[in-house]
Motif scaffolding. Sequence first.
Motif, PDB file in Angstrom:
ATOM      1  N   PHE B 190       8.686  17.068   8.161  1.00 30.00           N
ATOM      2  CA  PHE B 190       8.447  18.481   8.453  1.00 30.00           C
ATOM      3  C   PHE B 190       9.510  19.007   9.404  1.00 30.00           C
ATOM      4  O   PHE B 190      10.242  18.239  10.049  1.00 30.00           O
ATOM      5  CB  PHE B 190       7.058  18.689   9.051  1.00 30.00           C
ATOM      6  CG  PHE B 190       7.007  18.323  10.510  1.00 30.00           C
ATOM      7  CD1 PHE B 190       7.245  19.291  11.486  1.00 30.00           C
ATOM      8  CD2 PHE B 190       6.752  17.028  10.909  1.00 30.00           C
ATOM      9  CE1 PHE B 190       7.227  18.954  12.823  1.00 30.00           C
ATOM     10  CE2 PHE B 190       6.744  16.690  12.238  1.00 30.00           C
ATOM     11  CZ  PHE B 190       6.979  17.647  13.203  1.00 30.00           C
ATOM     12  N   ARG B 191       9.590  20.325   9.498  1.00 28.82           N
ATOM     13  CA  ARG B 191      10.428  20.982  10.499  1.00 28.82           C
ATOM     14  C   ARG B 191       9.558  22.041  11.187  1.00 28.82           C
ATOM     15  O   ARG B 191       8.762  22.699  10.525  1.00 28.82           O
ATOM     16  CB  ARG B 191      11.621  21.691   9.851  1.00 28.82           C
ATOM     17  CG  ARG B 191      12.608  20.760   9.171  1.00 28.82           C
ATOM     18  CD  ARG B 191      13.402  19.941  10.156  1.00 28.82           C
ATOM     19  NE  ARG B 191      14.299  19.030   9.461  1.00 28.82           N
ATOM     20  CZ  ARG B 191      13.991  17.788   9.118  1.00 28.82           C
ATOM     21  NH1 ARG B 191      12.800  17.289   9.413  1.00 28.82           N
ATOM     22  NH2 ARG B 191      14.847  17.032   8.482  1.00 28.82           N
ATOM     23  N   MET B 192       9.746  22.173  12.493  1.00 29.41           N
ATOM     24  CA  MET B 192       8.988  23.177  13.223  1.00 29.41           C
ATOM     25  C   MET B 192       9.880  23.821  14.273  1.00 29.41           C
ATOM     26  O   MET B 192      10.600  23.133  14.989  1.00 29.41           O
ATOM     27  CB  MET B 192       7.778  22.499  13.875  1.00 29.41           C
ATOM     28  CG  MET B 192       6.816  23.485  14.450  1.00 29.41           C
ATOM     29  SD  MET B 192       5.250  22.679  14.790  1.00 29.41           S
ATOM     30  CE  MET B 192       4.545  22.620  13.161  1.00 29.41           C
ATOM     31  N   GLU B 193       9.802  25.139  14.332  1.00 34.75           N
ATOM     32  CA  GLU B 193      10.650  25.873  15.264  1.00 34.75           C
ATOM     33  C   GLU B 193       9.932  25.911  16.607  1.00 34.75           C
ATOM     34  O   GLU B 193       8.859  26.481  16.723  1.00 34.75           O
ATOM     35  CB  GLU B 193      10.874  27.295  14.728  1.00 34.75           C
ATOM     36  CG  GLU B 193      11.974  28.042  15.423  1.00 34.75           C
ATOM     37  CD  GLU B 193      12.376  29.298  14.655  1.00 34.75           C
ATOM     38  OE1 GLU B 193      11.702  29.638  13.658  1.00 34.75           O
ATOM     39  OE2 GLU B 193      13.349  29.939  15.063  1.00 34.75           O
ATOM     40  N   ILE B 194      10.507  25.296  17.630  1.00 36.99           N
ATOM     41  CA  ILE B 194       9.817  25.256  18.923  1.00 36.99           C
ATOM     42  C   ILE B 194      10.262  26.405  19.813  1.00 36.99           C
ATOM     43  O   ILE B 194       9.475  26.959  20.572  1.00 36.99           O
ATOM     44  CB  ILE B 194       9.996  23.897  19.650  1.00 36.99           C
ATOM     45  CG1 ILE B 194      11.446  23.413  19.599  1.00 36.99           C
ATOM     46  CG2 ILE B 194       9.063  22.861  19.100  1.00 36.99           C
ATOM     47  CD1 ILE B 194      11.728  22.270  20.553  1.00 36.99           C
ATOM     48  N   VAL B 195      11.512  26.746  19.768  1.00 33.10           N
ATOM     49  CA  VAL B 195      12.053  27.925  20.431  1.00 33.10           C
ATOM     50  C   VAL B 195      12.852  28.635  19.348  1.00 33.10           C
ATOM     51  O   VAL B 195      13.214  28.010  18.360  1.00 33.10           O
ATOM     52  CB  VAL B 195      13.008  27.526  21.599  1.00 33.10           C
ATOM     53  CG1 VAL B 195      13.360  28.737  22.439  1.00 33.10           C
ATOM     54  CG2 VAL B 195      12.395  26.434  22.455  1.00 33.10           C
TER      55      VAL B 195
END
Lengths: 175, 248
Positions: B190-195
């Motif tokens: 998965f990929r997740m945008e944290i900032v």
Amino acid sequence: MDSDLMSAMRTLKSSIRVVFSIFILSILFISCEQSNFCLEPQTLSLKGGFYTKDTANKNVDTSVSNANLRFGSNSTFFTNYKNGSKFSFPLSQTQDTIPIIFESDSTSSSENLKDTFQLIYSRELHFISVACGYQTFYTLKNTITTNHVIDSVLIAVPSVTNETNKEHIKIVLKK
Amino acid sequence: MYLKNNLLIAKQVSLILILGFVLLSNKLKSQTLNSNPQLESDTSEQIDSVKSKEKVPTFTYYRIGIDLTKIAASFLQNNYNVFEAQADVYYKKDLYFAAEFGYGNSKVSNQYLNYKSNNTFIRLGLDKTFFGRDFKGDFDNAFVGLRYGLAFINRGESTYAIEDIIWGNTNGIIPSESFLAHWLELTGGFRMEIVKNIFVGWNARVKTFINPKKFELLPPSYVAGYGRGDKNTAFSYNLYLLYGFGKR
């Protein structure tokens, strides 16, 4: 605006959870990637059996009562067989021909109860693992024997590898 | 020993599954929220964005990043060093093109074997994502993908020793060799945008050599981009930190 805030919160929350879990996961992975212990032997054994010919000229399993097989450099190593019909010994990893001495009666030093047979084979390096390095696989080519007590030495399965439960040679004894 | 390794792999696989589930449940929750009539404006906005997305030219949003676990492993392991980077680009609908590349070296030094090796590699492939977008420019997603991997390996000269107390010890030299290794892999993560524009994510990978024969004489202990050279099937994972840029 509210839903934007909500989704931002959601993302943040799950991010924290995920990042934390990844940390633990990474530590687990890093700590167990390679095993550096050698658990396999570097030497392989040739296996065989003792036989005699029956009236129909067929080879039948025969036990030796008190026999020795001598092997190793200068024939310094031996195995004693009492009431056994199967044997095994290692082949040389430096020579293509080796002498094996068969003493049919270990209590006697008479030359007439002894035979020496030569095993002729080719060798091939076989990679075991990074931890263990190499072992040698063999292909048996020929046998030569004296005939005091041995009738013949036959090759049954020529390739000597790390496969177990193979009988590579048959020593056919005179009656 | 093997049993212990299998247990650890099982543990790791289950952790990966748990992580995937966390993401999945969050995504599903947010998607059911969006189909809620109370958030009608949100839904229509999403339809708008879907419509407008079709007109948007392809290859608009790029990400490039590095694998943090490999940096950590290079420090913690004293028998290999490796660096891995990844770049991907959003193509269209649920498809991304991905390229991964890097460099590594390894050494074996024990009583039976001594040799060094190094390699560069590239992996090319596609990722297919599972979820739609929760809002315009949402690149958080889970995916599965396929890769083709290619490594250029230099293995140095090797000395080996075989212990044999009965017939005598042996030692010898295996000459150095340069060769290509290639493999196929199946990946997911998965990929997740944290900032804004900064992403984290992991990939779990299972791979198999196309030319395992090349490794029979003497495999490098570690092939960057692949993993253990003495395994025809390997598992690996990455933890990426990525920077994204382009039009959303």
